[in-house]
Design a protein around this motif. Structure first.
Motif, short mmCIF file in Angstrom:
data_model
loop_
_atom_site.label_atom_id
_atom_site.label_comp_id
_atom_site.label_asym_id
_atom_site.label_seq_id
_atom_site.Cartn_x
_atom_site.Cartn_y
_atom_site.Cartn_z
N ASN A 191 0.75 -1.12 0.21
CA ASN A 191 -0.20 0.04 0.09
C ASN A 191 0.81 1.35 0.11
O ASN A 191 1.83 1.35 -0.11
CB ASN A 191 -0.91 -0.06 0.98
N GLU A 192 0.02 2.31 0.19
CA GLU A 192 0.82 3.65 0.02
C GLU A 192 1.83 3.97 1.11
O GLU A 192 2.55 4.62 1.03
CB GLU A 192 -0.29 4.73 0.03
N LYS A 193 1.54 3.25 2.24
CA LYS A 193 2.69 3.37 3.40
C LYS A 193 3.86 2.20 3.24
O LYS A 193 4.67 2.10 4.20
CB LYS A 193 1.88 2.94 4.68
N GLY A 194 3.77 1.46 2.28
CA GLY A 194 4.81 0.49 2.18
C GLY A 194 4.66 -0.71 2.88
O GLY A 194 5.67 -1.46 2.94
N GLU A 195 3.38 -0.91 3.32
CA GLU A 195 2.92 -2.21 4.06
C GLU A 195 2.52 -3.37 3.47
O GLU A 195 2.13 -2.85 1.89
CB GLU A 195 1.78 -1.83 5.26
N VAL A 196 2.71 -4.37 3.59
CA VAL A 196 2.29 -5.57 2.99
C VAL A 196 1.31 -6.45 3.45
O VAL A 196 1.17 -6.51 4.58
CB VAL A 196 3.46 -6.50 2.76
N LEU A 197 0.39 -6.89 2.36
CA LEU A 197 -1.04 -7.63 2.95
C LEU A 197 -0.66 -8.96 3.02
O LEU A 197 -0.31 -9.41 1.97
CB LEU A 197 -2.29 -7.18 1.95
N LEU A 198 -0.79 -9.75 4.10
CA LEU A 198 -0.59 -11.08 4.28
C LEU A 198 -1.84 -11.79 4.62
O LEU A 198 -2.61 -11.18 5.32
CB LEU A 198 0.57 -11.34 5.21
N ILE B 233 3.51 -17.13 -11.56
CA ILE B 233 3.80 -15.97 -12.18
C ILE B 233 3.62 -14.59 -10.94
O ILE B 233 2.50 -14.74 -10.72
CB ILE B 233 2.68 -15.52 -13.29
N GLY B 234 4.90 -14.14 -10.79
CA GLY B 234 4.66 -13.28 -9.38
C GLY B 234 4.64 -11.62 -9.86
O GLY B 234 5.51 -11.29 -10.65
N PHE B 235 3.66 -11.11 -9.32
CA PHE B 235 3.76 -9.66 -9.28
C PHE B 235 4.10 -8.96 -7.87
O PHE B 235 3.65 -9.42 -6.74
CB PHE B 235 2.24 -9.27 -9.60
N PHE B 236 4.25 -7.40 -7.96
CA PHE B 236 4.03 -6.62 -7.13
C PHE B 236 2.78 -5.84 -7.49
O PHE B 236 2.49 -5.51 -8.59
CB PHE B 236 5.19 -5.55 -7.22
N ALA B 237 1.92 -5.64 -6.41
CA ALA B 237 0.50 -4.94 -6.88
C ALA B 237 0.40 -3.88 -5.68
O ALA B 237 0.15 -4.16 -4.53
CB ALA B 237 -0.62 -5.95 -6.75
N PRO C 223 7.44 -4.15 6.50
CA PRO C 223 8.17 -4.93 5.39
C PRO C 223 9.08 -5.68 6.53
O PRO C 223 9.45 -6.96 6.04
CB PRO C 223 8.95 -3.96 4.54
N GLU C 224 9.79 -5.23 7.60
CA GLU C 224 10.53 -5.97 8.19
C GLU C 224 10.04 -7.16 8.79
O GLU C 224 10.76 -7.98 9.19
CB GLU C 224 11.08 -5.16 9.37
N GLU C 225 8.60 -7.22 8.76
CA GLU C 225 7.95 -8.45 9.54
C GLU C 225 7.95 -9.63 8.42
O GLU C 225 7.87 -10.86 8.99
CB GLU C 225 6.67 -7.97 10.05
N ILE C 226 7.90 -9.37 7.31
CA ILE C 226 7.10 -10.38 6.45
C ILE C 226 7.78 -11.59 6.13
O ILE C 226 7.39 -12.65 5.96
CB ILE C 226 6.76 -9.70 5.02
N LEU C 227 9.35 -11.46 6.20
CA LEU C 227 10.20 -12.80 6.05
C LEU C 227 10.02 -13.72 7.08
O LEU C 227 10.03 -14.81 6.76
CB LEU C 227 11.52 -12.36 5.65
#
Ligand SMILES: [Zn+2]
Length: 176
Positions: free
Chosen positions: A48-55, A114-118, A139-143
């Motif tokens: 999203n616009e804050k650089g967060e990732v949806l899991l 097939i991988g995307f960034f959305a 982002p720091e949490e996702i790995l």
């Protein structure tokens, strides 16, 4: 999927050398080849616009790991449309920008990913019945949350996203 019998007429297939393809399964009755087939799926890292990732939590896939948004490409559909459709169906988010990142062979399930960034503008999460829960993560949490399997498409997408966002492995490790 490897064909032994013709899906059209049921005849036992023979082999025929077809140009550069080498020997392929061939139906003498129908006069056509039946190449090995495999499913094609898209997988998207939604940010999203804050650089967060949806899991996502999807217990039918894994009770251990969080997932990115994925789904099978349907006949007649291009991969980009599939990614946009799956993201909307599963999470209610509308894609503003889609970027093709990689293709990856998923050996365990014999399928092409097939991988995307959305990028989306984060709105209200509306989850489909296939999704048990979903949340935005730094982002720091996702790995530490996605599959730890080497070669996993989710993992590679997360690593590429972090490297582009300038998040180092050290920061990731400190967070987990
Ligand atoms: Zn046939």
């Amino acid at each position: 999927m490897r064909f032994r019998y013709c899906p059209d007429c049921g005849a036992l297939l023979s082999g025929r050398v077809l140009g550069d393809e080498g020997e392929v399964p061939w139906c003498d009755a129908c006069g056509k080849p039946w190449f090995d087939m495999f499913p094609v799926a898209v997988i998207s890292l939604v940010h999203n616009e804050k650089g967060e990732v949806l899991l996502l939590r999807q217990n039918y896939i894994s009770t251990e790991f969080h997932n990115l948004v994925s789904g099978y490409v349907t006949p007649g559909e291009d991969a980009e449309s599939c990614a946009v459709r799956e993201i909307f169906e599963e999470t209610g988010q509308e894609v503003e920008q889609l970027e093709l990142v990689l293709t990856n062979w998923f050996a365990r399930k014999e399928m092409m990913m097939i991988g995307f960034f959305a990028r989306v503008r984060s709105g209200e999460l509306r989850l489909s019945s296939e999704v048990d829960a979903a949340a935005w993560h730094k982002p720091e949490e996702i790995l530490s949350l996605v599959s730890s399997r080497p070669g996993s498409t989710s993992r590679i997408l997360c690593e590429r996203f972090l490297s582009r966002a300038g998040v180092s492995e050290r920061e990731t490790a400190q967070e987990s």
